[in-house]
Design a protein around this motif. Sequence first.
Motif, short mmCIF file in Angstrom:
data_model
loop_
_atom_site.label_atom_id
_atom_site.label_comp_id
_atom_site.label_asym_id
_atom_site.label_seq_id
_atom_site.Cartn_x
_atom_site.Cartn_y
_atom_site.Cartn_z
N VAL A 25 17.32 5.44 -1.50
CA VAL A 25 17.57 4.00 -1.45
C VAL A 25 16.62 3.26 -2.40
CG1 VAL A 25 17.37 1.95 0.04
CG2 VAL A 25 18.54 4.01 0.86
N LEU A 26 15.35 3.63 -2.39
CA LEU A 26 14.38 2.95 -3.26
C LEU A 26 14.66 3.19 -4.74
CD1 LEU A 26 11.10 3.49 -1.24
CD2 LEU A 26 12.42 1.38 -1.47
N ALA A 30 15.63 0.41 -7.51
CA ALA A 30 14.87 0.28 -8.76
C ALA A 30 15.79 0.38 -9.97
CB ALA A 30 13.79 1.36 -8.82
N ALA A 31 16.74 1.31 -9.95
CA ALA A 31 17.66 1.46 -11.08
C ALA A 31 18.58 0.24 -11.21
CB ALA A 31 18.48 2.72 -10.90
N ALA A 32 19.06 -0.27 -10.09
CA ALA A 32 19.94 -1.45 -10.14
C ALA A 32 19.20 -2.66 -10.67
CB ALA A 32 20.51 -1.73 -8.75
N ARG A 33 17.99 -2.85 -10.21
CA ARG A 33 17.19 -4.00 -10.69
C ARG A 33 16.86 -3.85 -12.16
NH1 ARG A 33 16.35 -9.10 -10.94
NH2 ARG A 33 14.19 -9.68 -11.18
N ALA A 34 16.51 -2.65 -12.60
CA ALA A 34 16.22 -2.42 -14.01
C ALA A 34 17.45 -2.67 -14.87
CB ALA A 34 15.70 -1.00 -14.22
N THR A 35 18.60 -2.23 -14.41
CA THR A 35 19.85 -2.48 -15.15
C THR A 35 20.13 -3.97 -15.26
OG1 THR A 35 20.72 -0.37 -14.37
CG2 THR A 35 22.31 -1.96 -15.22
N ALA A 53 8.85 -2.61 -9.22
CA ALA A 53 8.23 -3.66 -8.39
C ALA A 53 9.15 -4.05 -7.24
CB ALA A 53 7.90 -4.88 -9.25
N ALA A 54 10.44 -4.12 -7.51
CA ALA A 54 11.39 -4.46 -6.44
C ALA A 54 11.41 -3.36 -5.37
CB ALA A 54 12.78 -4.67 -7.03
N ALA A 55 11.42 -2.11 -5.82
CA ALA A 55 11.43 -1.00 -4.86
C ALA A 55 10.13 -0.96 -4.06
CB ALA A 55 11.63 0.33 -5.60
N ALA A 60 7.04 -1.92 0.92
CA ALA A 60 5.94 -2.61 1.58
C ALA A 60 6.44 -3.46 2.75
CB ALA A 60 5.18 -3.48 0.58
N ALA A 61 7.59 -4.11 2.58
CA ALA A 61 8.14 -4.92 3.66
C ALA A 61 8.56 -4.04 4.85
CB ALA A 61 9.34 -5.72 3.15
#
Length: 111
Positions: A25-26, A30-35, A53-55, A60-61
Motif C-alpha cells: 500500500v505504501l 508513493a508511486a501514484a504521488r510521484a506520477t 514523503a506522502a507514504a 506515521a499517521a
Amino acid sequence: MGPGRLVGAVVDAALEAGPAVALAVLTTLAAARATDLIHAGGTTASALSGGYAAAFSLAAAVFAVAAMGTLVLLPARPRGDGRCRTGPRPSVAPTIPPLFHAVRHLSRSIP
C-alpha cells in the motif's frame, strides 16, 4: 491438526501478510504521488521525494493512531508494591552502577 495448531498457523500467516500488504500500500501510494508530481511538471528527484514523503506521512499517521489506541485500550497496570508474586525478581542492580560510573568518568575526561 488440532485447533491450537490451526490458530497458530492463522496467526503466523497474518503476521507475515500484514507487513507485506502495508508495504504494498505504501509503495503504491508513493508511486501514484510521484506520477502525479511528474505529470504536474516536477523533476524526477522532487517527484520521488514527494512520493516517499506522502507514504511516510501515511505510515506515521497509522502509527500514531495505533499508539493512541494502545494507550486507550490496554488496561492500566495494577497498583502494588511491584514485587513478583511467584518469587523475588532477579536483580541487575549490582552491575549497573559500575558501568554507569565508568561511562560518567569517561564522558568527563573527553574535552
